[in-house]
Every structure is written in structure tokens, then in C-alpha cells.
Design an enzyme around this catalytic site. Sequence first.
Site, PDB file in Angstrom:
ATOM      1  N   LYS A 294      10.538 -51.826  10.860  1.00  0.00           N
ATOM      2  CA  LYS A 294      11.189 -52.214   9.358  1.00  0.00           C
ATOM      3  C   LYS A 294      12.324 -53.027   9.356  1.00  0.00           C
ATOM      4  O   LYS A 294      13.140 -52.770  10.389  1.00  0.00           O
ATOM      5  CB  LYS A 294      10.848 -50.938   8.132  1.00  0.00           C
ATOM      6  CG  LYS A 294       9.716 -50.159   8.040  1.00  0.00           C
ATOM      7  CD  LYS A 294      10.013 -49.223   7.026  1.00  0.00           C
ATOM      8  CE  LYS A 294       8.827 -48.138   7.037  1.00  0.00           C
ATOM      9  NZ  LYS A 294       7.895 -49.007   6.069  1.00  0.00           N
ATOM     10  N   ARG A 368      -1.928 -43.899   6.848  1.00  0.00           N
ATOM     11  CA  ARG A 368      -3.416 -43.674   6.896  1.00  0.00           C
ATOM     12  C   ARG A 368      -3.876 -43.258   7.950  1.00  0.00           C
ATOM     13  O   ARG A 368      -5.043 -42.500   8.263  1.00  0.00           O
ATOM     14  CB  ARG A 368      -3.778 -45.046   6.556  1.00  0.00           C
ATOM     15  CG  ARG A 368      -3.793 -46.262   7.659  1.00  0.00           C
ATOM     16  CD  ARG A 368      -3.881 -47.508   7.179  1.00  0.00           C
ATOM     17  NE  ARG A 368      -2.694 -47.764   6.154  1.00  0.00           N
ATOM     18  CZ  ARG A 368      -2.853 -49.242   5.580  1.00  0.00           C
ATOM     19  NH1 ARG A 368      -3.667 -50.088   5.721  1.00  0.00           N
ATOM     20  NH2 ARG A 368      -1.736 -49.238   4.693  1.00  0.00           N
TER      21      ARG A 368
END
Length: 518
Positions: A294, A368
Amino acid sequence: MTRFLANAAITIVAVTALAATPAAAVDIDFSAAALPGAGKVVMAVGEDGVLSGAAASADRQMGGALGRAVAAADFDGEAGSSLPLYGLAPYDAVLLVGVGKGLASGADVQDFGGTVAGQTAAWRGDVAVAVPDVEGLDDEAAHAALGARLGSYDFGKWGAAKTAGGGAKGADAAPKLIFHGPGEAAFAGDRRAIADGVAFARDLVSTPSNIKTPEWFAGQVESVFADVPRTSVRVLDVPEMQRLGMGALVGVGQGSARPPRLVAVRYDSPDYDGPPLAFVGKGITFDTGGISLKGGRGMWAMRGDMTGAATAMGAVMALANRGAAVDVIAVAALAENMPGGAAQRPGDVVTTMSGKTIEVLNTDAEGRLVLTDGVWWTQQTYDPRLVVSVATLTGAVISALGDDYAGVFTKDDDLAALFIDAGEVSGETLWRLPVHDNVFEDIKSDVADVKNVVEGGTPSASIGAAFIMSWAREDQPFVHLDIAGQDYTDTPRPTEPKGWTAFGVRLLDEVARRYETK
């Protein structure tokens, strides 16, 4: 290693320990009597400054002085507004809280209580609070007290002396709110448990990630639930997860020196005979994005990427402590997502516990991944009546819904309606978002069964939901909650001070109530 604990005393080596029964920074009591004729009082004022109920009665006793003060201040009684008045005989202090056109729900009364707590935080001694009547409610004071508990939460500064779950404030630095109205028994037997569950979840999320490793999280859960009746805790470490084939969960955590864990808490109700409800939370204790790193700006907030796991734990704590008449499982899929030398790479393929394979195109879509093994293990182990996955999953849901709603995804229209209604009642509101059949086609991979992202312009909130849904069994009632955007607030709200909100604890408690009656 698999550990089973059933309310056993255990010793945990940890930097700090959270409290089993968090306390609020405000003291609370109840009274069935009318407001006292002196001291400090809080009363509600309606739209356009209209005085009714306790405020109208007080105004008559004061010869109209209260009404004149409201008019002089041009106080319009807008919901959530407030007007403090001092030295208005016979009272030392009066706080008027606007309720607009009136309170219509328990969530409204909780906001009223939170506003009271926030606006009286600097007061000392007893404060008498007249709780407005709400049609259809018979425990208004319990809701107001819950709102005050939630609104007065303060994690405090790290290292400062903490009251349990309530930050650094001591009992002598906060008022005692005495709620005049029905609900004392309902608060003691029900609403206080919800407040404690929310405080526990907020404490977990607020803890810095250099402390909050997956192992630390597991230790806190073991310690706290040792004192919660009819609960048991199960912790899976890396060797056990590898033996079970949890390649997705283990893969996310393999780049970190702090190994992953899977933690499950079970609450067994004495008044229920049926399959449990299951809440499975994303527990990324810190998320750098892994190899798909990120940007640095705002990365500090990634200590909150385990809010789903904290919410699941807070919800089962609330349900157990209030003695809910339904069995519940809370599962936390815990890992730290770091770009270490052993970290998985974009393009890697992992095999999950179900045997289904995943092409990992982006290591920053890691939540996920851990949920696939968490959801599958939960289904195989407990055969639940309902599975709910809870996660700060996507930025796309924030773009779609802002900070007004969390996203709810399900193939079942009845479940969607149940959750949306539970959100309205609890004050933690949801908006249903679609998962079209085409999205399931979009996540098919050329080299594995599925891929964890679709590079391009496909809406990622639906992609994330479809990906997790692919691990729900065909006959399994399943709901996914994307709570990104709801997990933290910069702007204080009546029941959510600035900081981590533990969104979903009240919602899941309300959902569970629907199954208690079935």
C-alpha cells in the site's frame, strides 16, 4: 495444536490484558421517581424549542423561566443539539437536549443517551436525566443508558492507567447519570451486556499492532472468555491449520514473523436446541498490502483491518453475557499481512481447506483469502444455521455507501430484509448491494479455480463478496457484511466517539434476537 477451554483459569504472557467486563467512563443509576427539584438535570426539548413532558413541568415550576431561556438562546430543539444553562433556579445546571420531532426507536433513545453523556462529561456529581417516552418501547431508560455507555467509551492514551474498557478516566472524574424512566432491569440483564461487548471489541481494535499480534489476540480471547458463562474457546496454530489444508489463511500470514491463528468461541445456550449461528470475522492484525504494498499515507489505520474479527468476538460476548436463547459461534481468521522474504507473491496459487484453488493476483486483497478457510472450517466443524462473514473488505463499498451504511450481500431476499431491518433497529444501518451471476464468472481463473481480484474496472465490492460466497455450501444460508467505512469515525457521533467504532456488535445482537424467537 488445538486447544479447548471451557471457562478455565489460564495464564497468558502478554504485554497488556483487556478487561473481561469493561466499565464505562460514566457511572449509571436509575430512578422511577420524578426529577428532583434541585441539582443538575437533563431534559428533552422538541422541534422549535417546544417544551413538553418533564421540561414543561419544570418550566411551570420555574414560572416560565426555562421557556424564556430557550427563546433567548433561539434554541430550535433539532435532534442531537443541546443547550446548557447554569444557575437557573432552583437548579445548579440544566442541559436541554433536542429531540426534533420526537424519538421513534430504541436507536434514537440510545443517541439521546450518548448525547447526554457527551455533553455532561465535564460535570461532577449526580445528574438526573428525564428520559422521553417512546411509543412501542417499555424500557426507554435502558436504551438511554446503553447509549451513554457507548458514547462515553474512551480507550485512553497507551500506557496510562486504564479503567476497565473505559480509558483513563477515573470514577471521580465523571458524573453519575441517573436515568428517570423504565428500564433498570432491562439494562442490568440485557443492554449492559451489549455495551460490554462493544467496549471489548473497541479495545481490541484500538490496541496498536506492535502489541496486537494474532497470538496476542488469541490470548486476549482466551483470558476474557474464561469468565464468560457457557462459553468455550478453540485456538488453531500454524501446524494445525497446515494439517487441515488452510493454504489461504496460512499463505497470507507467511510473510510475517508473527504467525497466524484461527480462534473460535462457542456459546451454548441452555434454552436452545438447534444448529448455531456463526459469525466469521476478518482478522488482519496489520495490513501493509504484502508484496502489493500500500501507499504510506493512512497506512496507520490498517491496525483496524481486524475489526470484523473483533466485532464477531464482541457480539458473542454480548450474547453470552445476556444469556441469549440461541447458540452462537464466533470465528476470527487472524494474520498479519507483511512483505517479508517468505511472503506470497502476485501470481502464486494456494490451495484452501475446501480443496478449491486460488490465483493470488494481488496480495492486498488478503481479507477474502483468510475468510475462505475461516468460512469453510466453520461450516465443516459446526454445520451452522446461518453464516455471516464480517470484514473491512473493500474501499469500493465506501465509494458506494460513504459512512452512512455498511454493505450487505446475500442471495437470499428474506435474509437481506432481516438484516436491513435489524440494522434499522440497532442503529447500525445496512444497504443491500448486488452480486450478479456474471461476477462469479469474472473471478474464474485460467490457472486455478478462482482469482482473488479482477484487474480492471469491475466493481470490487461485489467481486469481494462473490469470492467469499464461493466458499458457502450450496444449501448454506449466508450473508456477507462489508463494513469498511464504518469501522472508524473522525467525527464523533452520539454513541461513537472519535476512533474505532466496533460496528456490527449491536447489529449481530439484533440479528440473533430474530432467531431466539423462531
